[in-house]
Design an enzyme around this catalytic site. Structure first.
Site, PDB file in Angstrom:
ATOM      1  N   ASP A  32       0.844  -1.188   0.000  1.00 45.15           N
ATOM      2  CA  ASP A  32       0.000   0.000   0.000  1.00 45.15           C
ATOM      3  C   ASP A  32       0.888   1.249   0.000  1.00 45.15           C
ATOM      4  O   ASP A  32       1.898   1.322   0.706  1.00 45.15           O
ATOM      5  CB  ASP A  32      -0.916  -0.004   1.235  1.00 45.15           C
ATOM      6  CG  ASP A  32      -2.071   0.963   1.101  1.00 45.15           C
ATOM      7  OD1 ASP A  32      -3.221   0.492   1.008  1.00 45.15           O
ATOM      8  OD2 ASP A  32      -1.840   2.200   1.089  1.00 45.15           O
ATOM      9  N   VAL A  96     -11.047   2.864  -3.476  1.00 42.13           N
ATOM     10  CA  VAL A  96     -10.721   2.363  -4.820  1.00 42.13           C
ATOM     11  C   VAL A  96     -11.712   1.250  -5.137  1.00 42.13           C
ATOM     12  O   VAL A  96     -11.792   0.256  -4.398  1.00 42.13           O
ATOM     13  CB  VAL A  96      -9.268   1.833  -4.895  1.00 42.13           C
ATOM     14  CG1 VAL A  96      -8.981   1.299  -6.301  1.00 42.13           C
ATOM     15  CG2 VAL A  96      -8.267   2.925  -4.522  1.00 42.13           C
ATOM     16  N   HIS A 100     -10.197  -5.310  -3.240  1.00 43.19           N
ATOM     17  CA  HIS A 100      -8.846  -5.530  -2.723  1.00 43.19           C
ATOM     18  C   HIS A 100      -8.913  -6.000  -1.284  1.00 43.19           C
ATOM     19  O   HIS A 100      -9.759  -5.553  -0.508  1.00 43.19           O
ATOM     20  CB  HIS A 100      -7.980  -4.268  -2.835  1.00 43.19           C
ATOM     21  CG  HIS A 100      -8.638  -3.023  -2.336  1.00 43.19           C
ATOM     22  ND1 HIS A 100      -9.592  -2.347  -3.063  1.00 43.19           N
ATOM     23  CD2 HIS A 100      -8.495  -2.338  -1.181  1.00 43.19           C
ATOM     24  CE1 HIS A 100      -9.996  -1.292  -2.380  1.00 43.19           C
ATOM     25  NE2 HIS A 100      -9.349  -1.270  -1.213  1.00 43.19           N
TER      26      HIS A 100
END
Ligand code: AMP
Length: 114
Positions: A32, A96, A100
């Site tokens: 990240d 986003v 994920h």
């Protein structure tokens, strides 16, 4: 915004760099960019899925694979205790819109999360 327009799709296409820690034909794992812990890795499917709300029964093998890769990455990073997080929707912290799995570890983690 369709999932294939996100920054993660650009990473998957190689248009912007990432710090990759694992990759295979179905997923990619990378660090990240704003880590919340000493280890903070994102595991994403190569096929764009917006989030778990948009996942279908046919995605079950892929979703299982993402979790097994999360565990693989945690072992690879030397973690024995760690957390996975999947945020679904903006109010839950999703920024986003390409599914994920966060893998977070390397420090004590409080519960419940904020
Ligand atoms: P979420 O808020 O659950 O949608 O998580 C999105 C995560 O993606 C955040 O933790 C961001 O720091 C991370 N992120 C955004 N852009 C990038 C990037 N270019 N490379 C790596 N991580 C990113």
């Amino acid at each position: 915004m369709p999932a294939d327009e996100t920054i993660f799709s650009r990473i998957l296409r190689g248009e912007i760099p990432c710090d990759e820690v694992y990759g295979d034909e179905r997923c990619l794992a990378f660090r990240d960019i704003q880590p919340q812990a000493p280890v903070h890795v994102l595991v994403i499917p190569r096929r764009p899925i917006v989030n778990l709300n948009e996942a279908e029964d046919a995605d079950a093998p892929l979703l299982g694979h993402l979790l097994l890769v999360a565990a693989r990455v945690a072992r690879q990073e030397g973690l024995t205790a760690w957390r996975t997080v999947i945020n679904n929707g903006a109010e839950a912290g999703q920024s986003v819109f390409h599914l994920h799995v966060h893998v977070i570890g390397g420090r004590s983690l409080a519960w419940p999360p904020g």
